[in-house]
Design a protein around this motif. Structure first.
Motif, short mmCIF file in Angstrom:
data_model
loop_
_atom_site.label_atom_id
_atom_site.label_comp_id
_atom_site.label_asym_id
_atom_site.label_seq_id
_atom_site.Cartn_x
_atom_site.Cartn_y
_atom_site.Cartn_z
N HIS A 149 0.83 -1.20 0.00
CA HIS A 149 0.00 0.00 0.00
C HIS A 149 0.87 1.25 0.00
O HIS A 149 0.48 2.30 -0.51
N ALA A 150 2.06 1.14 0.59
CA ALA A 150 3.11 2.17 0.56
C ALA A 150 4.34 1.51 1.14
O ALA A 150 4.24 0.70 2.05
N THR A 151 5.51 1.85 0.62
CA THR A 151 6.71 1.16 1.11
C THR A 151 7.06 1.65 2.51
O THR A 151 6.77 2.79 2.90
N GLN A 152 7.71 0.78 3.27
CA GLN A 152 8.15 1.15 4.61
C GLN A 152 9.07 2.35 4.56
O GLN A 152 8.90 3.32 5.30
N LEU A 153 10.08 2.28 3.70
CA LEU A 153 11.05 3.37 3.63
C LEU A 153 10.39 4.65 3.15
O LEU A 153 10.69 5.75 3.66
N GLY A 154 9.48 4.53 2.18
CA GLY A 154 8.79 5.71 1.67
C GLY A 154 8.00 6.43 2.74
O GLY A 154 7.94 7.68 2.77
N VAL A 198 3.82 -12.08 -8.78
CA VAL A 198 3.17 -10.83 -9.19
C VAL A 198 3.27 -9.85 -8.03
O VAL A 198 2.94 -10.19 -6.89
N PHE A 199 3.74 -8.64 -8.32
CA PHE A 199 3.88 -7.59 -7.31
C PHE A 199 2.94 -6.45 -7.69
O PHE A 199 3.01 -5.95 -8.82
N THR A 200 2.07 -6.06 -6.78
CA THR A 200 1.09 -5.02 -7.10
C THR A 200 1.15 -3.90 -6.07
O THR A 200 1.56 -4.10 -4.93
N THR A 201 0.71 -2.71 -6.49
CA THR A 201 0.57 -1.57 -5.59
C THR A 201 -0.84 -1.01 -5.77
O THR A 201 -1.57 -1.41 -6.67
N LEU A 202 -1.19 -0.06 -4.92
CA LEU A 202 -2.54 0.49 -4.97
C LEU A 202 -2.67 1.71 -5.87
O LEU A 202 -3.78 2.18 -6.11
N SER A 203 -1.53 2.23 -6.36
CA SER A 203 -1.61 3.43 -7.19
C SER A 203 -0.37 3.54 -8.05
O SER A 203 0.66 2.94 -7.76
N ASP A 204 -0.46 4.37 -9.09
CA ASP A 204 0.70 4.61 -9.95
C ASP A 204 1.84 5.28 -9.18
O ASP A 204 3.01 4.98 -9.40
N ILE A 205 1.50 6.20 -8.28
CA ILE A 205 2.54 6.92 -7.55
C ILE A 205 3.28 5.97 -6.60
O ILE A 205 4.49 6.07 -6.41
N THR A 206 2.55 5.00 -6.03
CA THR A 206 3.22 4.00 -5.19
C THR A 206 4.09 3.09 -6.05
O THR A 206 5.17 2.67 -5.63
N GLY A 207 3.63 2.81 -7.27
CA GLY A 207 4.44 2.03 -8.19
C GLY A 207 5.75 2.73 -8.53
O GLY A 207 6.82 2.11 -8.57
N TYR A 208 5.67 4.04 -8.74
CA TYR A 208 6.88 4.84 -8.99
C TYR A 208 7.83 4.76 -7.80
O TYR A 208 9.06 4.59 -7.95
N GLU A 209 7.28 4.90 -6.60
CA GLU A 209 8.07 4.78 -5.38
C GLU A 209 8.75 3.41 -5.30
O GLU A 209 9.93 3.31 -4.97
N CYS A 210 8.01 2.35 -5.64
CA CYS A 210 8.55 0.99 -5.56
C CYS A 210 9.68 0.77 -6.55
O CYS A 210 10.62 0.03 -6.26
N GLU A 211 9.58 1.35 -7.72
CA GLU A 211 10.65 1.19 -8.73
C GLU A 211 12.00 1.57 -8.14
O GLU A 211 13.01 0.89 -8.37
N HIS A 212 12.02 2.64 -7.35
CA HIS A 212 13.28 3.17 -6.87
C HIS A 212 13.64 2.66 -5.46
O HIS A 212 14.83 2.47 -5.18
N LEU A 213 12.65 2.43 -4.61
CA LEU A 213 12.95 2.04 -3.22
C LEU A 213 12.96 0.53 -3.02
O LEU A 213 13.60 0.03 -2.09
N VAL A 214 12.24 -0.20 -3.87
CA VAL A 214 12.17 -1.66 -3.75
C VAL A 214 12.94 -2.33 -4.89
O VAL A 214 13.29 -3.50 -4.82
N GLY A 215 13.18 -1.59 -5.95
CA GLY A 215 13.97 -2.13 -7.06
C GLY A 215 13.18 -3.06 -7.97
O GLY A 215 13.68 -4.07 -8.38
#
Length: 215
Positions: A149-154, A198-215
Protein backbone atom coordinates in the motif's frame (compact mmCIF):
# COMPACT_ATOMS: atom_id res chain seq x y z
CA UNK A 1 -18.82 -13.55 -4.08
CA UNK A 2 -16.65 -15.07 -6.81
CA UNK A 3 -14.57 -17.59 -4.84
CA UNK A 4 -17.17 -18.47 -2.16
CA UNK A 5 -15.76 -21.06 0.25
CA UNK A 6 -12.54 -21.31 -1.75
CA UNK A 7 -11.64 -17.86 -0.41
CA UNK A 8 -9.74 -18.12 2.86
CA UNK A 9 -8.12 -15.44 4.97
CA UNK A 10 -4.97 -16.07 7.01
CA UNK A 11 -4.06 -13.89 9.96
CA UNK A 12 -2.60 -13.68 13.46
CA UNK A 13 -4.48 -14.81 16.55
CA UNK A 14 -4.47 -12.51 19.58
CA UNK A 15 -6.10 -14.19 22.59
CA UNK A 16 -6.89 -10.79 24.13
CA UNK A 17 -8.88 -9.49 21.16
CA UNK A 18 -9.71 -12.16 18.59
CA UNK A 19 -12.36 -14.24 20.43
CA UNK A 20 -14.79 -11.27 20.42
CA UNK A 21 -14.56 -10.93 16.62
CA UNK A 22 -14.33 -14.55 15.57
CA UNK A 23 -16.50 -17.68 15.62
CA UNK A 24 -14.45 -20.86 15.89
CA UNK A 25 -15.61 -23.80 13.76
CA UNK A 26 -14.40 -27.31 12.96
CA UNK A 27 -12.41 -27.40 9.69
CA UNK A 28 -13.04 -30.08 7.09
CA UNK A 29 -11.24 -31.73 4.19
CA UNK A 30 -7.60 -31.02 3.29
CA UNK A 31 -7.59 -27.84 5.38
CA UNK A 32 -8.49 -29.87 8.47
CA UNK A 33 -5.77 -32.38 7.64
CA UNK A 34 -3.14 -29.64 7.24
CA UNK A 35 -4.17 -27.92 10.48
CA UNK A 36 -4.02 -31.23 12.32
CA UNK A 37 -0.45 -31.84 11.13
CA UNK A 38 0.68 -28.42 12.31
CA UNK A 39 -1.11 -28.67 15.65
CA UNK A 40 0.72 -31.93 16.31
CA UNK A 41 3.90 -29.97 15.62
CA UNK A 42 3.04 -27.59 18.45
CA UNK A 43 1.47 -24.73 16.50
CA UNK A 44 -1.64 -23.00 17.88
CA UNK A 45 -4.08 -22.59 14.99
CA UNK A 46 -7.74 -21.58 14.97
CA UNK A 47 -10.27 -22.01 12.16
CA UNK A 48 -13.61 -20.23 11.81
CA UNK A 49 -15.31 -17.13 10.44
CA UNK A 50 -14.83 -13.43 11.04
CA UNK A 51 -18.00 -11.91 12.51
CA UNK A 52 -18.24 -9.23 9.81
CA UNK A 53 -20.31 -8.79 6.66
CA UNK A 54 -19.84 -11.82 4.44
CA UNK A 55 -18.40 -13.83 7.35
CA UNK A 56 -15.30 -14.95 5.43
CA UNK A 57 -13.54 -18.12 6.47
CA UNK A 58 -10.30 -17.54 8.29
CA UNK A 59 -7.35 -19.44 9.73
CA UNK A 60 -5.59 -17.66 12.58
CA UNK A 61 -2.10 -18.48 13.80
CA UNK A 62 -0.79 -17.58 17.25
CA UNK A 63 2.83 -16.51 16.56
CA UNK A 64 3.81 -17.02 20.19
CA UNK A 65 3.30 -20.76 19.83
CA UNK A 66 6.50 -20.92 17.75
CA UNK A 67 8.55 -18.42 19.77
CA UNK A 68 10.79 -21.26 21.03
CA UNK A 69 11.91 -21.58 17.37
CA UNK A 70 12.70 -17.89 16.85
CA UNK A 71 16.46 -18.41 16.79
CA UNK A 72 16.08 -21.00 14.01
CA UNK A 73 13.59 -18.86 12.08
CA UNK A 74 15.87 -15.82 12.17
CA UNK A 75 18.94 -17.87 11.30
CA UNK A 76 17.29 -19.26 8.17
CA UNK A 77 16.20 -15.79 7.02
CA UNK A 78 19.81 -14.67 7.36
CA UNK A 79 21.37 -17.81 5.90
CA UNK A 80 19.06 -18.07 2.89
CA UNK A 81 18.05 -14.44 2.24
CA UNK A 82 20.63 -12.22 3.99
CA UNK A 83 17.97 -10.55 6.14
CA UNK A 84 19.51 -9.49 9.48
CA UNK A 85 16.99 -9.34 12.32
CA UNK A 86 17.30 -7.66 15.73
CA UNK A 87 17.46 -9.88 18.78
CA UNK A 88 14.64 -8.40 20.87
CA UNK A 89 11.98 -6.60 18.86
CA UNK A 90 8.41 -7.65 19.63
CA UNK A 91 7.02 -6.57 16.23
CA UNK A 92 9.76 -8.27 14.20
CA UNK A 93 9.49 -11.41 16.33
CA UNK A 94 5.74 -11.69 15.76
CA UNK A 95 6.09 -10.92 12.03
CA UNK A 96 8.68 -13.60 11.31
CA UNK A 97 6.96 -16.15 13.57
CA UNK A 98 3.66 -15.55 11.75
CA UNK A 99 5.41 -15.86 8.38
CA UNK A 100 7.00 -19.13 9.44
CA UNK A 101 3.57 -20.54 10.36
CA UNK A 102 1.96 -19.39 7.11
CA UNK A 103 4.78 -20.88 5.08
CA UNK A 104 4.42 -24.23 6.81
CA UNK A 105 0.63 -24.16 6.49
CA UNK A 106 0.78 -23.60 2.73
CA UNK A 107 3.51 -26.21 2.32
CA UNK A 108 1.49 -28.74 4.37
CA UNK A 109 -1.81 -27.95 2.65
CA UNK A 110 -0.27 -28.47 -0.77
CA UNK A 111 0.95 -31.86 0.38
CA UNK A 112 -2.56 -33.14 1.13
CA UNK A 113 -3.70 -35.76 -1.41
CA UNK A 114 -7.31 -34.56 -1.21
CA UNK A 115 -6.43 -31.07 -2.43
CA UNK A 116 -7.75 -30.79 -5.99
CA UNK A 117 -7.26 -27.12 -6.93
CA UNK A 118 -4.31 -24.75 -7.37
CA UNK A 119 -3.66 -22.09 -4.73
CA UNK A 120 -3.08 -18.36 -5.11
CA UNK A 121 -1.69 -16.69 -1.98
CA UNK A 122 -1.92 -12.91 -1.77
CA UNK A 123 0.16 -11.19 0.91
CA UNK A 124 -0.60 -7.60 1.95
CA UNK A 125 2.27 -5.48 3.26
CA UNK A 126 5.65 -6.43 4.68
CA UNK A 127 4.19 -7.75 7.96
CA UNK A 128 2.47 -10.57 6.07
CA UNK A 129 5.22 -11.12 3.53
CA UNK A 130 8.02 -12.80 5.47
CA UNK A 131 6.76 -16.22 4.30
CA UNK A 132 7.41 -15.38 0.64
CA UNK A 133 11.21 -15.68 0.35
CA UNK A 134 11.33 -19.26 1.60
CA UNK A 135 8.23 -20.33 -0.35
CA UNK A 136 9.91 -19.10 -3.53
CA UNK A 137 13.38 -20.44 -2.67
CA UNK A 138 12.02 -23.97 -2.24
CA UNK A 139 9.63 -23.71 -5.23
CA UNK A 140 6.50 -24.53 -3.26
CA UNK A 141 3.81 -24.85 -5.97
CA UNK A 142 1.74 -21.82 -4.97
CA UNK A 143 1.17 -18.67 -7.03
CA UNK A 144 2.37 -15.72 -4.95
CA UNK A 145 1.02 -12.16 -5.12
CA UNK A 146 2.52 -9.42 -2.94
CA UNK A 147 0.67 -6.13 -2.55
CA UNK A 148 2.08 -3.00 -0.96
CA UNK A 149 0.00 0.00 0.00
CA UNK A 150 3.11 2.17 0.56
CA UNK A 151 6.71 1.16 1.11
CA UNK A 152 8.15 1.15 4.61
CA UNK A 153 11.05 3.37 3.63
CA UNK A 154 8.79 5.71 1.67
CA UNK A 155 6.63 6.31 4.75
CA UNK A 156 9.65 7.46 6.75
CA UNK A 157 11.17 9.52 3.95
CA UNK A 158 7.90 11.27 3.14
CA UNK A 159 7.50 12.40 6.76
CA UNK A 160 10.96 13.97 6.70
CA UNK A 161 11.19 15.36 3.16
CA UNK A 162 8.53 17.69 1.67
CA UNK A 163 10.08 17.08 -1.80
CA UNK A 164 10.08 13.32 -1.33
CA UNK A 165 8.81 12.32 -4.79
CA UNK A 166 11.31 14.58 -6.53
CA UNK A 167 14.14 12.98 -4.57
CA UNK A 168 13.03 9.34 -4.84
CA UNK A 169 15.30 8.45 -7.82
CA UNK A 170 18.36 9.46 -5.79
CA UNK A 171 17.62 7.58 -2.56
CA UNK A 172 20.21 5.13 -1.24
CA UNK A 173 17.68 2.65 0.13
CA UNK A 174 20.06 0.76 2.41
CA UNK A 175 21.69 3.84 3.91
CA UNK A 176 18.32 5.45 4.62
CA UNK A 177 16.83 2.23 6.00
CA UNK A 178 19.72 2.07 8.46
CA UNK A 179 19.33 5.78 9.26
CA UNK A 180 15.70 5.23 10.26
CA UNK A 181 16.48 1.91 11.98
CA UNK A 182 14.16 -0.06 9.69
CA UNK A 183 16.67 -2.20 7.82
CA UNK A 184 14.98 -5.48 8.83
CA UNK A 185 11.53 -4.27 7.74
CA UNK A 186 12.89 -2.90 4.47
CA UNK A 187 14.78 -6.09 3.64
CA UNK A 188 11.71 -8.23 4.38
CA UNK A 189 9.64 -6.01 2.09
CA UNK A 190 12.20 -6.18 -0.72
CA UNK A 191 12.53 -9.95 -0.40
CA UNK A 192 8.74 -10.32 -0.54
CA UNK A 193 8.44 -8.08 -3.61
CA UNK A 194 11.24 -9.85 -5.47
CA UNK A 195 10.06 -13.31 -4.41
CA UNK A 196 6.46 -12.85 -5.54
CA UNK A 197 5.32 -13.98 -8.98
CA UNK A 198 3.17 -10.83 -9.19
CA UNK A 199 3.88 -7.59 -7.31
CA UNK A 200 1.09 -5.02 -7.10
CA UNK A 201 0.57 -1.57 -5.59
CA UNK A 202 -2.54 0.49 -4.97
CA UNK A 203 -1.61 3.43 -7.19
CA UNK A 204 0.70 4.61 -9.95
CA UNK A 205 2.54 6.92 -7.55
CA UNK A 206 3.22 4.00 -5.19
CA UNK A 207 4.44 2.03 -8.19
CA UNK A 208 6.88 4.84 -8.99
CA UNK A 209 8.07 4.78 -5.38
CA UNK A 210 8.55 0.99 -5.56
CA UNK A 211 10.65 1.19 -8.73
CA UNK A 212 13.28 3.17 -6.87
CA UNK A 213 12.95 2.04 -3.22
CA UNK A 214 12.17 -1.66 -3.75
CA UNK A 215 13.97 -2.13 -7.06
Amino acid sequence: EKWKDRYLLLGPYDPNVTPAEFEELAPQGPIADAIDVLRRDGMEIHYGRWLIMGQPRVILFNPRSVYPRLAEIKYLLWEHHQIPLPGEDDLINSVVAFGYMVEHFLRTLLGQPALDAPIIAQFHEWMAGSAIPELRRTNVPVSIVFTTHATQLGRYLAMNDPWFYDHVPFVDWLADARRFNIEAQTRIERAAAHGAHVFTTLSDITGYECEHLVG
